[in-house]
Design a protein around this motif. Structure first.
Motif, PDB file in Angstrom:
ATOM      1  N   ASN A 199      -0.911 -12.221   6.095  1.00  0.00           N
ATOM      2  CA  ASN A 199       0.060 -12.014   7.176  1.00  0.00           C
ATOM      3  C   ASN A 199      -0.509 -11.205   8.350  1.00  0.00           C
ATOM      4  O   ASN A 199       0.224 -10.554   9.088  1.00  0.00           O
ATOM      5  CB  ASN A 199       1.322 -11.318   6.637  1.00  0.00           C
ATOM      6  N   ASP A 200      -1.832 -11.270   8.529  1.00  0.00           N
ATOM      7  CA  ASP A 200      -2.499 -10.453   9.551  1.00  0.00           C
ATOM      8  C   ASP A 200      -2.958 -11.240  10.777  1.00  0.00           C
ATOM      9  O   ASP A 200      -3.381 -10.643  11.766  1.00  0.00           O
ATOM     10  CB  ASP A 200      -3.754  -9.786   8.947  1.00  0.00           C
ATOM     11  N   ILE A 201      -2.927 -12.580  10.717  1.00  0.00           N
ATOM     12  CA  ILE A 201      -3.634 -13.379  11.729  1.00  0.00           C
ATOM     13  C   ILE A 201      -2.668 -14.140  12.631  1.00  0.00           C
ATOM     14  O   ILE A 201      -1.747 -14.809  12.156  1.00  0.00           O
ATOM     15  CB  ILE A 201      -4.590 -14.391  11.044  1.00  0.00           C
ATOM     16  N   MET A 202      -2.915 -14.069  13.927  1.00  0.00           N
ATOM     17  CA  MET A 202      -2.215 -14.918  14.890  1.00  0.00           C
ATOM     18  C   MET A 202      -3.173 -16.000  15.370  1.00  0.00           C
ATOM     19  O   MET A 202      -4.339 -15.713  15.650  1.00  0.00           O
ATOM     20  CB  MET A 202      -1.719 -14.103  16.083  1.00  0.00           C
ATOM     21  N   LEU A 203      -2.680 -17.224  15.451  1.00  0.00           N
ATOM     22  CA  LEU A 203      -3.496 -18.349  15.910  1.00  0.00           C
ATOM     23  C   LEU A 203      -2.961 -18.879  17.229  1.00  0.00           C
ATOM     24  O   LEU A 203      -1.741 -19.018  17.401  1.00  0.00           O
ATOM     25  CB  LEU A 203      -3.464 -19.493  14.879  1.00  0.00           C
TER      26      LEU A 203
END
Length: 356
Positions: free
Chosen positions: A168-172
């Motif tokens: 739940n740490d990554i934005m794309l």
């Protein structure tokens, strides 16, 4: 270009700076006066003060209209009814417009300052010999991380994004070719593959990334990362520059196994009418001092090597935005794929987003 929100405020500022009202802007493409230049550009993709300077130096009045995607620009020009003199397609779109007979070849005898461009930014696969295009900006796809949560040097490979500690740490960034692309690279494949098995494997691997993906977003990714909403993002170098200017804890990395290298380019569409103005503008933008000013304003990497020399040392020495040759050699430019393959990329990407 990798921007998806039209910068209306900046556009109005341009209009004000050039003595244009919004009414004049909207009808600009119908203006057949010989002292105008009709520029069809991405939103907020040129320093407004350069347009004022160009007008003062040459007397040519610049009308600006903006688009938010290569496809929107292509469709509008293809449909006809416009008088655009110059536009700014990305690499694969230059290839597509050329194939569809939508571009006018450059008259090299009318161009000055082409020697300012670095050899590694010319004669690319999408336009051999630069018959139709002059490079405007270039950049890469990479990883942005916040050093409050991620140690410097911790993220150097695409594969590491799949580690369970980044749940739940990554934005794309919301872009089919780019997100499918880094998954393909992580499996040792080309970002231009047309192999269905490789594409399906890339999508399946993205599905396994889903627990780590906080959100898939468009232009607002810059605001979220600047505000510390996520420790990690996958986005383009130019967007990373903007984020980093707002948050000193952010850093940008091009993974060592390679990535996409993109180019935005100035081209003359078949709709062009004002050729003296066109070449005056191209030659103006080729001047190192003007290209450097534009690069400082936009924050993307300039292909004008002599302009690069005029940039602040802190920018010139930043290897993430001006990578060394060993990194450049591993970067791939997107090819213009068939409509069927583009649809396959888009469909598989949509499946991943729905899975997420």
């Amino acid at each position: 270009m990798k921007k998806f929100i039209i910068a209306i405020v900046v556009l109005l500022a341009i209009c004000a700076g050039l003595g244009l009202g919004s009414h004049e802007l909207t009808k600009s493409t119908g203006d057949s006066s010989s002292k105008v230049l009709n520029l069809y550009n991405w939103g907020d993709y040129i320093d407004p003060s350069l347009l004022t300077k160009f007008q003062k130096e040459t007397g040519y009045h610049v009308n600006v209209e903006t688009f938010d995607s290569n496809e929107a620009m292509y469709t509008k020009i293809k449909q006809g009814g416009t008088n655009y003199d110059l536009t700014v397609p990305s690499d694969y779109m230059v290839q597509k417009m050329k194939a569809d007979h939508m571009l006018i070849p450059l008259d090299k005898s009318k161009l000055t300052g082409m020697s300012h461009y670095g050899a590694s930014f010319m004669n690319k696969s999408f336009d051999p010999g630069n018959r139709y295009s002059i490079p405007y900006f270039w950049g890469t796809l990479g990883i942005i991380y916040n050093d409050k949560y991620i140690k410097p040097g911790e993220l150097t490979h695409w594969d590491q994004l799949w580690h369970s500690k980044y749940r739940n740490d990554i934005m794309l960034i919301d872009s089919a070719r780019d997100i499918m692309g880094f998954s393909l690279i992580s499996q040792g494949h080309s970002v231009n593959t047309t192999n269905t098995k490789e594409l399906i494997a890339a999508k399946n691997k993205l599905n396994r990334l889903s627990p780590n993906v906080k959100a898939v977003v468009a232009d607002e990714i810059k605001m979220y990362m600047a505000e510390g909403e996520a420790p990690i993002a996958v986005d383009w170098s130019g967007e990373a520059t903007e984020m980093m200017s707002q948050n000193a804890h952010l850093h940008y990395v091009v993974p060592t196994e390679g990535s996409n290298m993109w180019f935005d380019n100035l081209v003359i569409p078949k709709t062009a009418k004002h050729f003296k103005a066109i070449y005056a503008f191209l030659n103006f933008m080729n001047k190192p001092e003007n290209a450097a000013q534009n690069a400082k304003y936009i924050g993307y990497s300039t292909p004008n090597t002599d302009a690069y020399k005029l940039l602040p040392k802190s920018v010139r020495d930043n290897k993430q935005f001006y990578p060394p040759k060993q990194v450049l050699d591993k970067l791939e430019v997107y090819s213009n794929l068939s409509a069927k393959k583009v649809q396959q990329y888009n469909d598989l990407y949509l499946e991943f987003k729905m899975h997420h």
